[in-house]
Design a protein around this motif. Structure first.
Motif, PDB file in Angstrom:
ATOM      1  N   CYS A 300       0.823  -1.201   0.000  1.00 62.07           N
ATOM      2  CA  CYS A 300       0.000   0.000   0.000  1.00 62.07           C
ATOM      3  C   CYS A 300       0.863   1.258   0.000  1.00 62.07           C
ATOM      4  CB  CYS A 300      -0.899   0.024   1.239  1.00 62.07           C
ATOM      5  SG  CYS A 300      -2.320  -1.058   1.115  1.00 62.07           S
ATOM      6  N   GLU A 301       1.981   1.191   0.700  1.00 65.70           N
ATOM      7  CA  GLU A 301       2.804   2.376   0.862  1.00 65.70           C
ATOM      8  C   GLU A 301       3.858   2.500  -0.224  1.00 65.70           C
ATOM      9  OE1 GLU A 301       4.515   2.365   4.694  1.00 65.70           O
ATOM     10  OE2 GLU A 301       2.651   2.845   5.709  1.00 65.70           O
ATOM     11  N   ARG A 302       4.293   3.710  -0.432  1.00 67.05           N
ATOM     12  CA  ARG A 302       5.389   3.957  -1.358  1.00 67.05           C
ATOM     13  C   ARG A 302       6.667   3.361  -0.774  1.00 67.05           C
ATOM     14  NH1 ARG A 302       7.778   9.991  -2.701  1.00 67.05           N
ATOM     15  NH2 ARG A 302       9.854   9.341  -3.327  1.00 67.05           N
ATOM     16  N   GLU A 340       4.411  -3.925  -6.847  1.00 64.78           N
ATOM     17  CA  GLU A 340       3.335  -2.982  -7.173  1.00 64.78           C
ATOM     18  C   GLU A 340       2.971  -2.202  -5.920  1.00 64.78           C
ATOM     19  OE1 GLU A 340      -1.204  -3.589  -8.645  1.00 64.78           O
ATOM     20  OE2 GLU A 340       0.331  -4.687  -9.759  1.00 64.78           O
ATOM     21  N   TYR A 341       2.801  -0.866  -6.067  1.00 64.60           N
ATOM     22  CA  TYR A 341       2.500  -0.072  -4.881  1.00 64.60           C
ATOM     23  C   TYR A 341       1.897   1.261  -5.280  1.00 64.60           C
ATOM     24  CZ  TYR A 341       6.855   2.188  -6.184  1.00 64.60           C
ATOM     25  OH  TYR A 341       7.840   2.823  -6.890  1.00 64.60           O
ATOM     26  N   ASN A 342       1.253   1.918  -4.303  1.00 62.16           N
ATOM     27  CA  ASN A 342       0.639   3.217  -4.535  1.00 62.16           C
ATOM     28  C   ASN A 342       1.696   4.314  -4.513  1.00 62.16           C
ATOM     29  OD1 ASN A 342      -1.871   2.014  -4.622  1.00 62.16           O
ATOM     30  ND2 ASN A 342      -2.341   2.438  -2.476  1.00 62.16           N
ATOM     31  N   ASP A 344       2.087   8.579  -4.060  1.00 57.37           N
ATOM     32  CA  ASP A 344       1.436   9.829  -3.693  1.00 57.37           C
ATOM     33  C   ASP A 344       1.785  10.911  -4.712  1.00 57.37           C
ATOM     34  OD1 ASP A 344       0.369   8.723  -1.432  1.00 57.37           O
ATOM     35  OD2 ASP A 344       2.122   9.199  -0.212  1.00 57.37           O
ATOM     36  N   TYR A 375       3.070   2.897 -14.956  1.00 55.99           N
ATOM     37  CA  TYR A 375       2.448   3.810 -13.999  1.00 55.99           C
ATOM     38  C   TYR A 375       1.006   4.054 -14.411  1.00 55.99           C
ATOM     39  CZ  TYR A 375       1.242   8.042 -11.464  1.00 55.99           C
ATOM     40  OH  TYR A 375       0.604   8.968 -10.670  1.00 55.99           O
ATOM     41  N   GLU A 379      -5.092   5.394 -11.036  1.00 59.12           N
ATOM     42  CA  GLU A 379      -5.011   4.684  -9.762  1.00 59.12           C
ATOM     43  C   GLU A 379      -3.828   5.145  -8.917  1.00 59.12           C
ATOM     44  OE1 GLU A 379      -7.190   2.533  -8.611  1.00 59.12           O
ATOM     45  OE2 GLU A 379      -8.427   2.580 -10.439  1.00 59.12           O
ATOM     46  N   LYS A 380      -2.947   5.954  -9.518  1.00 62.80           N
ATOM     47  CA  LYS A 380      -1.706   6.396  -8.850  1.00 62.80           C
ATOM     48  C   LYS A 380      -0.949   5.197  -8.308  1.00 62.80           C
ATOM     49  CE  LYS A 380      -3.282  11.032  -7.642  1.00 62.80           C
ATOM     50  NZ  LYS A 380      -3.497  12.024  -6.557  1.00 62.80           N
ATOM     51  N   ARG A 381      -0.695   4.290  -9.227  1.00 63.55           N
ATOM     52  CA  ARG A 381      -0.075   3.020  -8.836  1.00 63.55           C
ATOM     53  C   ARG A 381       1.071   2.690  -9.779  1.00 63.55           C
ATOM     54  NH1 ARG A 381      -1.595  -0.172  -5.012  1.00 63.55           N
ATOM     55  NH2 ARG A 381      -1.065  -2.359  -4.953  1.00 63.55           N
ATOM     56  N   SER A 383       4.032  -0.115 -11.019  1.00 69.62           N
ATOM     57  CA  SER A 383       4.371  -1.535 -11.031  1.00 69.62           C
ATOM     58  C   SER A 383       5.709  -1.738 -11.724  1.00 69.62           C
ATOM     59  CB  SER A 383       3.282  -2.362 -11.726  1.00 69.62           C
ATOM     60  OG  SER A 383       3.183  -2.009 -13.089  1.00 69.62           O
TER      61      SER A 383
END
Length: 389
Positions: A300-302, A340-342, A344, A375, A379-381, A383
């Motif tokens: 979940c976190e950067r 894979e992660y979010n 900000d 990117y 979804e600001k995600r 991978s």
């Protein structure tokens, strides 16, 4: 010219006829139904026409999801589907009595999967053998989503129910045990509890170190999916257990070796907080085996490796320390590594290009692999995918 137009017109009509869903064979339609829940089949196809109504009634493999609909749907289901064709059901524990409808020898012989939702852990302690007694010989898949983890002290009764799942279900291959804060309290079993049938395990953990005494029990394990909840796997701490619990744990003689099953090939880890190099290293240390083929990490976190991290740095694991860890812990058998992660804030094409540049700088020239950076702006995600050749 007229003949050519007629030919093309006939071809169009033939293509259109072949593309009509209703013209598909019964076998193909039943194959499609295998990917749908009984609720969806009933709502989408029953009453469409006489043929489809008959197909719905005779669906050979019915998967019931009673968690997304009112229980009165079950009465409708009994009027439409053949109960002998039900192969799986998902339901809330409050509706457990529905399972009684499948306890006849003919029906339970085809019954392969049960998912119990919102099961209190004390009901797990007291009722699991009774619930599964009529299905245990034939079940291939079993899932529990617990509503709490308030075990009866010191935890022995919960451990016995867990041991029942591992030792009394000879056909079980897929096991899922989930709770929002981990199932750690029910995992303290005696070291002689071993399973030789389960190939796919999905679990939630509070403390990732519980994998050490847990995984060796699954001798045929091929795939592990683990949910380590945000800021709890390492960031949070639990109060010391009562003396009775500590005494019980001291008696069960758990193994502490990190020698995992040789067959473990695929690992997926969710919700792991990648905030420091030490936590990343601990994760890789606890979740890799010598025969891994794929390793996927969904956070979940950067992820941050360089500390402190400048705002100008690209939003990725772009430090040399990270790549050193990859080389150190991931085995030569690995075929695919995915992260894979979010992220900000906004990420520009320039930053993504910098990620690729850093990867090649630190590691790209030393690995025979194909790499992909993606990117998702909406979804600001981010991978990151490595495919090894």
């Amino acid at each position: 010219m007229v003949s050519l137009k007629k030919t093309r017109s006939a071809q169009r009509r033939r293509i259109q006829a072949e593309a009509i869903f209703e013209h598909l064979s019964n076998e193909i339609i039943f194959d499609i139904f295998d990917y749908l829940m009984g609720n969806e089949i009933c709502k989408s196809f029953y009453g469409l026409n006489s043929r489809f109504s008959q197909l719905v009634c005779n669906t050979p493999n019915v998967h019931l999801d009673l968690s997304r609909t009112k229980t009165k749907f079950f009465q409708t289901f009994q009027q439409i589907f053949c109960e002998e064709n039900v192969t799986s059901v998902e339901l809330f524990y409050d509706n457990i009595s529905i399972l009684e409808s499948f306890m006849t020898p003919l029906r339970r012989k085809r019954f392969k999967s049960i998912s119990l939702l919102d099961l209190p852990v004390q009901e797990f302690e007291n009722q699991i053998p009774a619930i599964l007694n009529n299905f245990k010989d034939d079940l291939i898949s079993f899932k529990i989503r617990f509503s709490d983890m308030e075990c009866t002290t010191p935890g022995e009764r919960a451990a016995l129910s867990f041991a029942y799942l591992l030792t009394e279900m000879p056909s079980l291959k897929y096991l899922t045990l989930e709770h929002s804060k981990g199932i750690d309290p029910i995992t303290y079993m005696h070291s002689n509890v071993i399973n030789n049938t389960i190939i796919n395990l999905t679990i939630s953990l509070f403390d990732i170190k519980r994998l050490i005494p847990l995984l060796y029990r699954f001798q045929k394990l091929n795939s592990l999916t683990m949910d380590v909840h945000k800021n709890e796997g390492f960031g949070g701490k639990r109060a010391l257990p009562p003396e009775a619990v500590r005494y019980y744990k001291s008696l069960i003689n758990e193994k502490t070796s990190m020698k995992y099953p040789a067959g473990l090939r695929h690992v997926k880890v969710y919700q792991y907080p990648l905030t420091e190099v030490e936590t990343i290293e601990r994760l890789l240390q606890f979740t890799t085996s010598n025969n891994l083929l794929t390793y996927s990490l969904f956070a979940c976190e950067r992820p941050l490796v360089k500390i402190p991290v400048s705002r100008r740095q690209p939003p990725f694991l772009d430090g040399k320390q990270y790549y050193d860890l990859v080389r150190k812990y991931l085995p030569t058998t690995l075929k695919r590594f995915h992260v894979e992660y979010n992220v900000d804030g906004a990420t520009s094409r320039t930053k993504i290009a910098q990620v690729k540049k850093d990867f090649m700088k630190y590691n790209g020239s030393n690995l025979s692999c194909e790499h992909c950076f993606l990117y998702d702006k909406e979804e600001k995600r981010m991978s990151f995918d490595l495919t090894f050749t």
